[in-house]
Scaffold this motif. Structure first.
Motif, PDB file in Angstrom:
ATOM      1  N   SER A  12       0.846  -1.188   0.000  1.00 30.17           N
ATOM      2  CA  SER A  12       0.000   0.000   0.000  1.00 30.17           C
ATOM      3  C   SER A  12       0.877   1.231   0.000  1.00 30.17           C
ATOM      4  N   ASP A  13       0.358   2.327  -0.572  1.00 30.11           N
ATOM      5  CA  ASP A  13       1.140   3.558  -0.553  1.00 30.11           C
ATOM      6  C   ASP A  13       0.704   4.460   0.587  1.00 30.11           C
ATOM      7  N   ALA A  82     -10.812  24.801  16.000  1.00 36.40           N
ATOM      8  CA  ALA A  82     -10.162  25.196  14.747  1.00 36.40           C
ATOM      9  C   ALA A  82      -8.645  25.026  14.862  1.00 36.40           C
ATOM     10  N   VAL A  83      -8.074  25.453  16.003  1.00 37.36           N
ATOM     11  CA  VAL A  83      -6.639  25.243  16.230  1.00 37.36           C
ATOM     12  C   VAL A  83      -6.322  23.756  16.204  1.00 37.36           C
ATOM     13  N   MET A  84      -7.139  22.962  16.908  1.00 40.22           N
ATOM     14  CA  MET A  84      -6.872  21.539  17.002  1.00 40.22           C
ATOM     15  C   MET A  84      -7.108  20.824  15.673  1.00 40.22           C
ATOM     16  N   PHE A  85      -7.988  21.356  14.847  1.00 46.48           N
ATOM     17  CA  PHE A  85      -8.188  20.761  13.524  1.00 46.48           C
ATOM     18  C   PHE A  85      -6.926  20.919  12.675  1.00 46.48           C
ATOM     19  N   GLY A  86      -6.337  22.122  12.687  1.00 45.43           N
ATOM     20  CA  GLY A  86      -5.080  22.324  11.971  1.00 45.43           C
ATOM     21  C   GLY A  86      -3.968  21.461  12.523  1.00 45.43           C
ATOM     22  N   TYR A  87      -3.936  21.335  13.850  1.00 47.28           N
ATOM     23  CA  TYR A  87      -2.924  20.492  14.491  1.00 47.28           C
ATOM     24  C   TYR A  87      -3.086  19.043  14.038  1.00 47.28           C
ATOM     25  N   GLY A  88      -4.332  18.593  13.984  1.00 48.93           N
ATOM     26  CA  GLY A  88      -4.599  17.214  13.591  1.00 48.93           C
ATOM     27  C   GLY A  88      -4.238  16.926  12.139  1.00 48.93           C
ATOM     28  N   LEU A  89      -4.386  17.914  11.262  1.00 47.93           N
ATOM     29  CA  LEU A  89      -4.011  17.721   9.857  1.00 47.93           C
ATOM     30  C   LEU A  89      -2.534  17.381   9.734  1.00 47.93           C
ATOM     31  N   VAL A  90      -1.704  18.113  10.471  1.00 47.04           N
ATOM     32  CA  VAL A  90      -0.263  17.870  10.422  1.00 47.04           C
ATOM     33  C   VAL A  90       0.072  16.523  11.051  1.00 47.04           C
ATOM     34  N   GLN A  91      -0.568  16.202  12.166  1.00 46.68           N
ATOM     35  CA  GLN A  91      -0.312  14.905  12.811  1.00 46.68           C
ATOM     36  C   GLN A  91      -0.648  13.751  11.874  1.00 46.68           C
ATOM     37  N   LEU A  92      -1.790  13.851  11.201  1.00 50.75           N
ATOM     38  CA  LEU A  92      -2.198  12.794  10.276  1.00 50.75           C
ATOM     39  C   LEU A  92      -1.199  12.652   9.130  1.00 50.75           C
ATOM     40  N   ALA A  93      -0.812  13.789   8.548  1.00 48.12           N
ATOM     41  CA  ALA A  93       0.134  13.753   7.439  1.00 48.12           C
ATOM     42  C   ALA A  93       1.488  13.209   7.879  1.00 48.12           C
ATOM     43  N   ARG A  94       1.932  13.605   9.080  1.00 56.38           N
ATOM     44  CA  ARG A  94       3.244  13.152   9.575  1.00 56.38           C
ATOM     45  C   ARG A  94       3.254  11.646   9.797  1.00 56.38           C
ATOM     46  N   GLY A 100       6.011   5.637   5.534  1.00 60.93           N
ATOM     47  CA  GLY A 100       6.442   5.335   4.182  1.00 60.93           C
ATOM     48  C   GLY A 100       5.470   5.723   3.093  1.00 60.93           C
ATOM     49  N   ALA A 101       4.429   6.462   3.413  1.00 62.01           N
ATOM     50  CA  ALA A 101       3.462   6.875   2.401  1.00 62.01           C
ATOM     51  C   ALA A 101       4.081   7.921   1.476  1.00 62.01           C
ATOM     52  N   THR A 102       3.728   7.885   0.225  1.00 58.36           N
ATOM     53  CA  THR A 102       4.216   8.854  -0.745  1.00 58.36           C
ATOM     54  C   THR A 102       3.478  10.180  -0.548  1.00 58.36           C
ATOM     55  N   PRO A 103       4.076  11.307  -0.957  1.00 65.61           N
ATOM     56  CA  PRO A 103       3.385  12.599  -0.825  1.00 65.61           C
ATOM     57  C   PRO A 103       2.014  12.625  -1.492  1.00 65.61           C
ATOM     58  N   SER A 104       1.911  12.002  -2.658  1.00 70.85           N
ATOM     59  CA  SER A 104       0.621  11.987  -3.343  1.00 70.85           C
ATOM     60  C   SER A 104      -0.403  11.167  -2.564  1.00 70.85           C
ATOM     61  N   ALA A 105       0.056  10.089  -1.911  1.00 69.68           N
ATOM     62  CA  ALA A 105      -0.855   9.268  -1.112  1.00 69.68           C
ATOM     63  C   ALA A 105      -1.337  10.037   0.121  1.00 69.68           C
ATOM     64  N   ARG A 107      -1.604  13.300   0.393  1.00 74.07           N
ATOM     65  CA  ARG A 107      -2.557  14.310  -0.079  1.00 74.07           C
ATOM     66  C   ARG A 107      -3.901  13.669  -0.394  1.00 74.07           C
ATOM     67  N   ARG A 108      -3.860  12.491  -1.002  1.00 70.86           N
ATOM     68  CA  ARG A 108      -5.111  11.813  -1.356  1.00 70.86           C
ATOM     69  C   ARG A 108      -5.914  11.441  -0.119  1.00 70.86           C
ATOM     70  N   ILE A 109      -5.239  10.956   0.928  1.00 71.85           N
ATOM     71  CA  ILE A 109      -5.917  10.614   2.175  1.00 71.85           C
ATOM     72  C   ILE A 109      -6.550  11.861   2.792  1.00 71.85           C
ATOM     73  N   LEU A 110      -5.794  12.956   2.820  1.00 72.93           N
ATOM     74  CA  LEU A 110      -6.316  14.195   3.409  1.00 72.93           C
ATOM     75  C   LEU A 110      -7.518  14.717   2.635  1.00 72.93           C
ATOM     76  N   LEU A 111      -7.432  14.689   1.308  1.00 70.00           N
ATOM     77  CA  LEU A 111      -8.541  15.173   0.495  1.00 70.00           C
ATOM     78  C   LEU A 111      -9.775  14.294   0.680  1.00 70.00           C
ATOM     79  N   LYS A 112      -9.552  12.997   0.751  1.00 66.14           N
ATOM     80  CA  LYS A 112     -10.674  12.074   0.922  1.00 66.14           C
ATOM     81  C   LYS A 112     -11.324  12.261   2.288  1.00 66.14           C
ATOM     82  N   ARG A 113     -10.510  12.368   3.317  1.00 61.56           N
ATOM     83  CA  ARG A 113     -11.045  12.531   4.666  1.00 61.56           C
ATOM     84  C   ARG A 113     -11.833  13.826   4.796  1.00 61.56           C
ATOM     85  N   ASN A 114     -11.286  14.902   4.270  1.00 64.21           N
ATOM     86  CA  ASN A 114     -11.967  16.187   4.387  1.00 64.21           C
ATOM     87  C   ASN A 114     -13.182  16.281   3.472  1.00 64.21           C
ATOM     88  N   GLY A 115     -13.134  15.573   2.349  1.00 63.84           N
ATOM     89  CA  GLY A 115     -14.314  15.500   1.500  1.00 63.84           C
ATOM     90  C   GLY A 115     -15.470  14.827   2.228  1.00 63.84           C
TER      91      GLY A 115
END
Length: 397
Positions: A12-13, A82-94, A100-105, A107-115
């Protein structure tokens, strides 16, 4: 600064959701505790069928309730999330990147989750409460995933400049509000609630129709909190809440300045709401605007205060574990509150508004929050994430 990512896994990516052992205490404790303030604000809106949800002619202890709500709750609780939402975005991405996830993967997870958050928000606003924030979080999250998260440290310093400018703005609006009070000469104007038809509707269908009319304006009005979310992104990049003891001087400064601005900015309107300050309609308008703009500083102020509290915790007591369990299930807790207000306070359901509406709203909010804390702790004991979190994870992963 360039970050080298580990090679992607062969199967998985991207990785799955965060596990319990990976969670930091401070973010969960903040979310769980601040759901009480969210409840105090929203239950009052339901009980009074309008905003800000205060007694317009308070007596006795109602004066104290109005004063506390306008000083510490209204326009001051949602910026924390709102502060914690921004904090959580970075935690999830990190977490995705370090696995080992690719940058595109990522971004795709973040877009899907927020969608999906946008979809959750639309359903929440249609079925339960027009004052939904999930949909706006989803849109802001998509914008952040596309344009903010992958920027460097120098770029993110811009948000500090924006907040410094906003602090100056609050001072200017404060001076104008003082002049409005000094020059107040018209008839005395009490603080009244602006009605929301969906909260006063006598049938569920009528309330749903009204919510569909009210939600778009509310949705558009709260999108500006992207600057608050951005501040959470900046803080998460510094990992401030993962190790609050190492950032104590910063947290002390932010708590002092943030809460100082938000309390001082809310006090004048709180005196009006309590019936201790009598001014004309123009002055009430100026004080209301000052309270609103200063409320944003409650976001970083409360977050920093809880960060300092966590830095002093040496042992996880039962209340801390239980409130943190609710924070881990904050989406379920938030939706549970809306269901509770609908069942307990709507005119076409139990309509438990009796005696003093202010008392009823406060007691219902505290009771629902305590039930949600107990329920969340019971779920944590059974290693169950929560219904809304489980559904969102299945849709995303």
């Amino acid at each position: 600064m360039t970050t080298t990512l580990a090679p992607a896994r062969s199967d998985s990516d991207h990785r799955g959701p965060v596990t319990g052992k990976e969670r930091a205490l401070a973010p969960d404790l903040i979310r769980g505790a601040m759901l009480l303030l969210i409840g105090l604000a929203n239950s009052a809106n339901f009980a009074f069928a309008g905003q800000p949800g205060v007694e317009s002619a308070p007596h006795g202890f109602e004066r104290i309730l109005n004063f506390l709500k306008l000083t510490f709750v209204d326009a001051r609780a949602y910026p924390v999330f709102a502060v914690m939402f921004g904090y959580g975005l970075v935690q999830l991405a990190r977490r995705q990147q370090t696995s080992g996830a690719t940058p595109s993967a990522v971004r795709r997870i973040l877009l899907k989750r927020n969608g999906w958050l946008v979809a959750f928000g639309l359903l929440h606003a249609t079925l339960l409460y027009f004052g939904d924030f999930l949909g706006a979080y989803g849109v802001v999250g998509i914008i952040c995933a596309l344009f903010l998260l992958n920027r460097g440290d120098k770029f993110h310093r811009i948000v500090i400049g924006i907040w410094a400018f906003m602090a100056v703005e609050v001072v200017v609006f404060g001076a104008r509000a003082v002049l409005a009070v000094v020059n107040s000469s018209g008839p005395v104007h009490a603080l009244t609630n602006e009605p929301n038809p969906s909260l006063a509707a006598t049938s569920y269908f009528a309330s749903m129709v009204d919510r569909l009319h009210e939600y778009p304006a509310h949705f558009a009005s709260v999108l500006g909190f992207i600057v608050i979310v951005w501040l959470g992104i900046w803080a998460a990049r510094k990992q401030i809440l993962e190790n609050p003891a190492a950032h104590k001087p910063l947290l002390v400064s932010v708590a002092s300045i943030g809460l100082g601005i938000t309390v001082l900015g809310g006090l004048p309107l709180a005196f009006v709401g309590a019936g201790w300050l009598h001014v004309d309609e123009s002055a009430v308008g100026a004080l209301s605007y000052l309270s609103h703009v200063s409320g944003m500083f409650g976001g970083p102020g409360y977050v920093a205060l809880f960060g300092l509290l966590v830095a002093r915790i040496s042992k996880l007591s039962l209340p801390v574990r239980a409130i943190s369990a609710l924070g881990q299930r904050s989406l379920s807790g938030y939706l549970f509150q809306s269901v509770s207000w609908m069942v307990l306070l709507a005119p076409f359901t139990l309509d438990l508004r009796f005696g003093s509406t202010a008392y009823t709203a406060a007691l219902v909010a505290i009771g629902v929050w305590i039930i949600s804390v107990v329920g969340a702790y019971a779920m944590s004991r059974r290693s169950y994430r929560g219904p809304a979190e489980t559904l969102l994870r299945r849709l995303v992963y």
